[in-house]
Structures are given as C-alpha cells and as structure tokens.
Design an enzyme around this catalytic site. Structure first.
Site, PDB file in Angstrom:
ATOM      1  N   TYR A   1       0.763  -1.222   0.132  1.00  0.00           N
ATOM      2  CA  TYR A   1      -0.150  -0.100   0.135  1.00  0.00           C
ATOM      3  C   TYR A   1       0.871   1.245  -0.050  1.00  0.00           C
ATOM      4  O   TYR A   1       1.787   1.474  -0.799  1.00  0.00           O
ATOM      5  CB  TYR A   1      -1.065  -0.112   1.061  1.00  0.00           C
ATOM      6  CG  TYR A   1      -1.991   0.882   0.909  1.00  0.00           C
ATOM      7  CD1 TYR A   1      -2.919   0.802  -0.082  1.00  0.00           C
ATOM      8  CD2 TYR A   1      -2.387   1.851   1.952  1.00  0.00           C
ATOM      9  CE1 TYR A   1      -3.988   1.890  -0.272  1.00  0.00           C
ATOM     10  CE2 TYR A   1      -3.549   2.577   1.834  1.00  0.00           C
ATOM     11  CZ  TYR A   1      -4.150   2.645   0.734  1.00  0.00           C
ATOM     12  OH  TYR A   1      -5.280   3.689   0.585  1.00  0.00           O
TER      13      TYR A   1
ATOM     14  N   LYS B   1     -21.000 -19.964  -8.517  1.00  0.00           N
ATOM     15  CA  LYS B   1     -20.356 -19.799  -9.928  1.00  0.00           C
ATOM     16  C   LYS B   1     -18.944 -19.395  -9.837  1.00  0.00           C
ATOM     17  O   LYS B   1     -18.009 -20.158 -10.425  1.00  0.00           O
ATOM     18  CB  LYS B   1     -21.048 -18.965 -10.633  1.00  0.00           C
ATOM     19  CG  LYS B   1     -20.708 -18.905 -12.173  1.00  0.00           C
ATOM     20  CD  LYS B   1     -21.431 -19.694 -12.921  1.00  0.00           C
ATOM     21  CE  LYS B   1     -21.237 -19.601 -14.386  1.00  0.00           C
ATOM     22  NZ  LYS B   1     -22.228 -20.432 -15.040  1.00  0.00           N
TER      23      LYS B   1
ATOM     24  N   ASP C   1     -28.029 -15.678 -15.128  1.00  0.00           N
ATOM     25  CA  ASP C   1     -29.493 -15.664 -14.579  1.00  0.00           C
ATOM     26  C   ASP C   1     -30.226 -14.587 -14.829  1.00  0.00           C
ATOM     27  O   ASP C   1     -30.812 -13.817 -13.883  1.00  0.00           O
ATOM     28  CB  ASP C   1     -29.297 -16.199 -13.169  1.00  0.00           C
ATOM     29  CG  ASP C   1     -28.933 -17.467 -12.991  1.00  0.00           C
ATOM     30  OD1 ASP C   1     -28.714 -18.219 -14.006  1.00  0.00           O
ATOM     31  OD2 ASP C   1     -28.860 -17.874 -11.837  1.00  0.00           O
TER      32      ASP C   1
ATOM     33  N   GLY D   1     -36.427 -20.419 -25.057  1.00  0.00           N
ATOM     34  CA  GLY D   1     -35.767 -19.570 -24.275  1.00  0.00           C
ATOM     35  C   GLY D   1     -34.299 -19.164 -24.824  1.00  0.00           C
ATOM     36  O   GLY D   1     -33.801 -19.520 -25.755  1.00  0.00           O
TER      37      GLY D   1
ATOM     38  N   ASN E   1     -33.896 -29.393 -15.665  1.00  0.00           N
ATOM     39  CA  ASN E   1     -33.221 -29.722 -14.245  1.00  0.00           C
ATOM     40  C   ASN E   1     -34.194 -29.156 -13.129  1.00  0.00           C
ATOM     41  O   ASN E   1     -34.898 -28.144 -13.402  1.00  0.00           O
ATOM     42  CB  ASN E   1     -32.222 -28.845 -14.130  1.00  0.00           C
ATOM     43  CG  ASN E   1     -31.015 -29.900 -14.096  1.00  0.00           C
ATOM     44  OD1 ASN E   1     -31.022 -31.125 -14.038  1.00  0.00           O
ATOM     45  ND2 ASN E   1     -29.604 -29.312 -14.711  1.00  0.00           N
TER      46      ASN E   1
ATOM     47  N   ASN F   1     -22.687 -27.245 -17.592  1.00  0.00           N
ATOM     48  CA  ASN F   1     -22.026 -26.017 -18.045  1.00  0.00           C
ATOM     49  C   ASN F   1     -20.715 -25.774 -17.476  1.00  0.00           C
ATOM     50  O   ASN F   1     -19.768 -24.978 -18.251  1.00  0.00           O
ATOM     51  CB  ASN F   1     -22.731 -24.662 -17.628  1.00  0.00           C
ATOM     52  CG  ASN F   1     -24.042 -24.641 -18.674  1.00  0.00           C
ATOM     53  OD1 ASN F   1     -24.211 -25.478 -19.425  1.00  0.00           O
ATOM     54  ND2 ASN F   1     -24.696 -23.313 -18.732  1.00  0.00           N
TER      55      ASN F   1
END
Length: 750
Positions: free
Chosen positions: A37, A92, A135, A194, A287, A320
């Site tokens: 810093y 994620k 999402d 979709g 799912n 995924n």
C-alpha cells in the site's frame, strides 16, 4: 436432514457463504505493507496511468472475472431478485476457481431495465478481465449481451445462452458419429424457446446442422411462420419459425433424429420417443427433472438411444461447468477482446475429442467405479476430469489468436505447462520429467502386462511418446483386454508361453547359481514370474527399464530386481524416495521403503542418490539429516548416526550441494529457524531433501505429510539401482504408472 437443510447448514457455517479473499504477497512486516500500500503502491499506479496495458502486469485484472446477475431468472426459481441470487453467483465463483483457477467477484445488480444495467456493467470494465452474465431473463438477456459485447473491450459471455450450446454441441457431434448419421441431414426438435434453446440452435447451425431441419416448440406448440405473422412470438424465437402447420411437441417429434429439451420435466412420453427415427438422440436437459427420464427413454425402444440429461446420476451429464471456466481461461490468457464463435466451436470440438480418450482412474472412481468408455453412454467428458483444462483452454486460446480477438500471442506448448502448474505443483514437476522423457523415449518393461491398468498405461505411454512399452504376460489376454477397453494400439508383448525365453533362464542361472538357484529353477522362474523375466531383460540390455509392484507386496516385487539388477557399481545402497508437492514447495523424502536401520555410510549414500533425483526434476537439492536433536542438543548413538553422515558428505569433494544436520524436522523446513536460531547452518534456505534416520520414521513421516499436510505424493522412486527399475505401490492408478515410467525413462537417458 434433507438436502435443503444440509445446503442451508453448508452455507451458514462460519464464515457464511462460500468465498473469501486471500492475499498473494507477503504482508508480515512493515516493509511488506509499505510495498503493498502506501507509499510503494504509487509506483505501479503511475506506470498504469502512463501505459494502461500494464494493468495486466501489476494487478489481478488479467485473472479476474465478474459474475453479474439481476436475479431475474435464477435456476428454476424464476425472478427472485438480486440478493436472493447471491448464493448462486458465489457458487459460480467457486466453480471458476476450482476448475480453472480464475478469481471472481460476484456482482448482484438490483436493476431490471436494460439501459441502466448495461451502463453499470460497462462502468466496471477497468476492474475485470471478463464478464460472465448469469441468470438474466429473456428476451432482455439477448440485448444485454449483444450491447455489452459491442461496447466493451473485454470478453462478455452469457453462460445461460452459450454454455449448454457448447457442451451439448460436443455431445451432438459424438452422438451423430456413433449413430452413423450426417449432421447436415438430421432432423432436430427443440422443446423450449428461451435463451438457452435459441443459442443452442444457433450453435448447432454453426457446427453444420441445417436451420431448415430445426423445429422449435414453446409452451404454445411449434413455432410456425403463421404464428410469427400473427405477432405471437418475439424476434428471437421467430428466426426458428418453421413453414409448417401448427402442432404440438408430439407432432414435431414424429420422425425426428434428435430431441433437445430445454423446457420442463415430464412432458415427453415413451410413445413420443417411439415415434422418432432410428437410433434417436435425446438430450433431455430440464433440471432437476428431465423431459423424460433416462430409464423411460432407454426402455421405450430396442435400438440404440443416446440419452443425455442435466443430472449427475445418469450418463452423459450436460453441465455448463465443462465450458465456461475453460473458455474464460483461454480468453484471459491471450487477453481476448471477446469470446467469439470460433472460440466456442473450438471448445466444443476439444470436448468431443476428449471423450474419445482413455479416462483417468481418479475420474472413474469419482463417478462410482463404473467403466467410462466412448460410446452411447459416454459422449462427453465428466466435469471432474482434470484434462478438460488442458484440452479446452489451449484450443480456445489458439482460436482467439487465429480469429484476431487475442491481444497477445502465446506459445501453446509452454502454455500447457503453465496450465499444469495451476492445478498443482506435482503436475508442474512431472511436466519437467515428461518433457525430458519425450525427448528420447526408451524401452520399458511392464512386468504385470496383463493387468488392465498396465495396458492402459502402456497405451498412454505410447500415444504421448513418453516410452516404448513392452508388456510381459499372456498375449491373448492382453490383446482381448486392450480391445475391450477400446484402445487402438498394438503394443509389443513378451509372452513366456509363446516366446523362447531360455536365454533369460541361462542368464538368471549364471547370476544366481551360487546363491541357491538351480538351472531348472531359473528356467521355471523366467517362464512363470514376469518380475524375474523383466529383471533379466533389463540386466541383459533388451529393455532400458522396468516397472512392477502393482499387484505384489512391495518386498516381493523388489526382491527379483535387487537379486538380478542390483545396485550401481559405486554403491551398495538402494533407497525409496517420495516427492511430496505442496502449493509452493517440493520436498523429497528418503528413505521411505527399503532400508530399515541404515548406518551413517548408508544415510550418506541415500542423500547423494536423492540429490541426484531432485536434479532430474530441475530442483537444486538442499539436504537435511533429520533427528529429534538439533546440532548436538542430544548426544547418543541414534543422534550421532545422522551427524556422522553429514560429516561424511561435507568431507566429500564430490558433494556439490548444501547438507547439514542432525536437525529436527521443523528446523529443516522453516527458514526463520534455520537463519535465526542456527545461523551457522550450511543451509541458507529451507531444506528440500529430507533424509530420515530409519525406515520407520521415513514411512510415517511422508504419509503424515501427504495425508494431513495435503501434499501430493509421487513415488516411490528407487534410487541407487544399477539400471532403472521402479516398484509401484499396490493399487496405484494409471497416472502413477505413467509418472513412474517417465522417471524410469529419464533414469535410462542418464
């Protein structure tokens, strides 16, 4: 407790959530803080202001991705809001880190409208090397991704659209091949219209499917041109409108080759499956409940049904996590400006190719020990397969460079080595030896040649150019097992029942005739015991090295090579060494398998051999003789033994590495103790070669370090043999065999 309650407890355990921030540089002293810093941090700040590209050199931006959501379409939960989406976004981030070593900040924006959402994400570009959108409900997600891709100079990727497309695309390429069909001719039906379905349909077209052969259905039935004209569908659905009469999903599936489900569970019946064309391909990916269960789809027909779902408890899981970590890894490492179609196609092709390769034992065990072999029930790799990183990321990086989206060029061969290092120090160290082995492969006898693991290891050694394997054992059994495993190679086999091995019997008799072996016994041993056969082959120079021990107790596997090959001319000592790898450290432990109560001369020889081994891994040795005493603090016969070994080594002009002792284990591995309390030590850094005073201590020590210290172990590696022979541990995996064979090849080279 049920799964929901277990998950709640999992998330609320202290500290709450699933992620935290760790520092990557020392922060222990005042100087460390002044560098991290103020005032030191001003220097890189000025450099970045003068040259914005240097931000990748001085900060974490090049390995930092934002996972961004507004919580408007979370899993199967719908629009639950930004805050409620945070556990998913943290999850994620866990997957990014676990599978590709990418750091993540999850960003939950309480913004529904497209314009302010895009402005908020664009404003974060200086912070991140990439943006993973997650999402966000359709159709807004299409516009958001399109705008951000155009307006930002870092990769922007909406995983809900493209992740399923890439993974299922790999499965489709392999399924079509297995079914002996043509991608350009197959009829494909989509249930669901979709974001994921539309992106997947687009991607299939880019792979070679014909748009006119795709029929897409939403909750109102087939999307037809008539519905488009009536204004019944949005602009994104309309691109897959069919020039047919209206109908429902059952009508669409009649005669189809492929069903792609991205809708809701339980809407496909066995009768609908029976109406499809021959050998149908069914990707029921809703799912947690697929459009039709795996069992019902398989039972509906007598021909081959290739079935994939989004579930881990059935074959062919479309997940995924097989895509986004590795896409971003490749994109970040070439500083790509986008993730384009070429990069997506490269990822899909890499996954398809990987599914055709032999599967590591660790992956098989992780999924219940059921065989995993390319075919109808294995058309895509498993998410826990570590090879995905090494296969997908380089192909993505290569595609980025070839398509012009990369801002920096990389050497792909060296890049693979960097990726190995991300998954652990042991992979990085083994890469050194593997590369040396490939530079000059040697003939290596695999004594237990009929064992399935040995055959698989032989295939990998041959395919990767590491060694020329020679399998010892029944030729028919080896050939049959290789065929059952789908391994298309013809290894060299030495079958004592088909091959004249009398010369080896003669040589064994010559070596052991004054040590209790008769001519008849020698002839019998080389015909019925491949450990003796292999040992004589090595001693005779017909092979360069040998591996055994997979199905034998260590002492019985070691006995034949010790009797026949023996120790090197300049030593009577053979020892077993384990290389233990930690996150940022490598340690060689000896002796762990051979010498029960070595004297000082033996300890000195073990140290010399282990130091030589360390250098084969490009590690400069620093050796410590371990004891419960520090430099004479306890004086008895036990502590004098390692102390005398140090004296022998330090008086030897041929020893060109630092060695000291006797010392306690923590003294040896903690630099502050060495340099502070014992500044007179010959070691100016922590030891990386630990020589234990006896076999009991060595075996206990390395196993505690491995199990409790979280180290990965490679070995045992035999040192001091006259020719390269290594003895595996019973139950070792194929990767262990390949690793030890690579060490044997390097031994033979030297």
């Amino acid at each position: 407790m049920g799964l929901d309650d277990d998950a709640r407890e999992y998330h609320r355990q202290d500290p709450p959530g699933k992620i935290e921030i760790e520092t990557t540089k020392p922060t222990n002293t005042q100087r460390d803080l002044s560098l991290a810093y103020s005032p030191g941090v001003a220097a890189p700040c000025r450099d970045i202001a003068a040259d914005p590209e240097s931000v990748f050199e001085y900060t974490a931006k090049g390995n930092l991705v934002a996972v961004v959501s507004n919580g408007s379409a979370v899993l199967g939960l719908g629009d639950i809001g930004a805050a409620a989406s945070k556990p998913v976004m943290e999850g994620k981030g866990v997957l990014f880190k676990r599978f590709a070593d990418i750091d993540v900040f999850d960003i939950e924006l309480d913004i529904d409208a497209v314009d302010p959402f895009c402005e908020a994400v664009k404003a974060m570009e200086p912070t991140f090397g990439g943006i993973n959108l997650e999402d966000i409900k359709a159709p807004e997600c299409f516009e958001i991704e399109e705008r951000l891709r155009e307006e930002m100079d870092v990769p922007v990727f909406h995983d809900d659209q493209h992740g399923t497309a890439i993974i299922s695309g790999a499965a489709l390429m392999n399924a079509v091949d297995i079914s002996d069909k043509d991608l350009s001719e197959i009829e494909i039906v989509f249930s669901g219209a979709g974001a994921s379905a539309i992106a997947t349909a687009r991607f299939y077209v880019s792979l070679g499917a014909r748009k006119e052969n795709i029929t897409m259905c939403d909750s109102s039935g087939i999307i037809t041109e008539e519905r488009v004209e009536a204004g019944d569908v949005n602009e994104y659905k309309s691109q897959f409108a069919s020039p047919v009469e209206s109908g429902d999903l059952a009508d669409a599936m009649a005669g189809a080759d492929v069903f792609v489900g991205l809708s809701v569970g339980g809407i496909v019946s066995q009768e609908m499956v029976r109406s499809m064309g021959d050998d149908p391909i069914i990707f029921a990916m809703a799912n947690p409940d697929p459009e039709i269960t795996y069992e019902d789809a398989k039972d509906a027909r007598d021909d081959t049904v290739i079935m994939a779902t989004g579930r881990s408890d059935y074959p062919n899981m479309v997940n995924n996590v097989l895509g986004f970590p590795f896409l971003f890894r490749g994109a970040l490492d070439v500083r790509a400006t986008e993730i384009n179609e070429e990069m997506k196609a490269a990822a899909s092709a890499a996954l398809a190719d990987l599914a055709r390769k032999d599967v590591p034992d660790a992956v098989v065990k992780a999924y219940g020990d059921d065989p995993l072999q390319f075919g109808p029930d294995y058309v895509i790799p498993k998410p826990l397969d570590p090879r995905v990183l090494f296969e997908v990321a380089p192909r993505v990086a290569e595609a980025a460079m070839e398509s012009g989206s990369a801002r920096t060029e990389i050497d792909l061969e060296k890049y693979r080595e960097r990726l190995e290092a991300r998954l652990g120090k042991s992979r990085e160290m083994m890469r050194v030896v593997l590369n040396k082995a490939k530079s000059d492969p040697k003939r290596i006898a695999l004594a237990e040649g009929t064992d399935e693991k040995m055959i698989r290891a032989a295939y990998q050694l041959s395919e990767q150019g590491i060694a020329e394997p020679v399998l010892l054992g029944d030729a028919d059994s080896i050939s049959k097992t290789a065929a059952e495993l789908g391994l298309s190679f013809r290894p060299e086999v030495v079958d004592p029942d088909d091959r004249d091995v009398s010369g080896y019997g003669d040589r064994l008799y010559e070596l052991r005739k004054r040590k209790g072996i008769t001519k008849r016994e020698a002839d019998d041993l080389v015909k019925r015991d491949t450990n003796y056969l292999g040992s004589v082959m090595v001693e005779n120079g017909d092979v360069d090295a040998m591996l055994t021990g997979l199905t034998h107790h260590y002492p019985s596997a070691l006995r034949p090579p010790l009797q026949i090959v023996g120790s090197a001319d300049d030593t009577d000592t053979v020892a077993g060494v384990y290389m233990l790898t930690f996150k940022n450290r490598v340690i060689f432990c000896a002796d762990t398998t051979v010498n029960q109560d070595p004297d000082a001369e033996t300890l000195a020889e073990v140290t010399r051999h282990t130091a030589d081994l360390a250098r084969r891994f490009n590690v400069e040795p620093r050796a410590a003789m371990l004891s419960y005493s520090n430099f004479g603090s306890v004086d008895n016969e036990g502590t004098r033994k390692p102390r005398d070994a140090v004296d022998i080594l330090q008086r030897d002009d041929g020893v060109d590495f630092p060695v000291d002792g006797e010392m306690q284990a923590d003294t040896a591995v903690v630099e502050d103790i060495l340099n502070g309390t014992y500044e007179f030590s010959q070691l100016d850094e922590a030891a990386n070669v630990l020589v234990f005073p006896n076999l009991e201590a060595g075996n206990i020590g390395y196993k505690l370090l491995q199990r409790l210290g979280g180290a990965e172990a490679i070995g045992p590696m035999l040192v001091g043999m006259d020719e390269p022979v290594h003895v595996l541990q019973r139950g070792d995996e194929v990767k262990d065999i390949v690793n030890l064979a690579s060490v044997a090849v390097v031994d033979a080279q030297e």
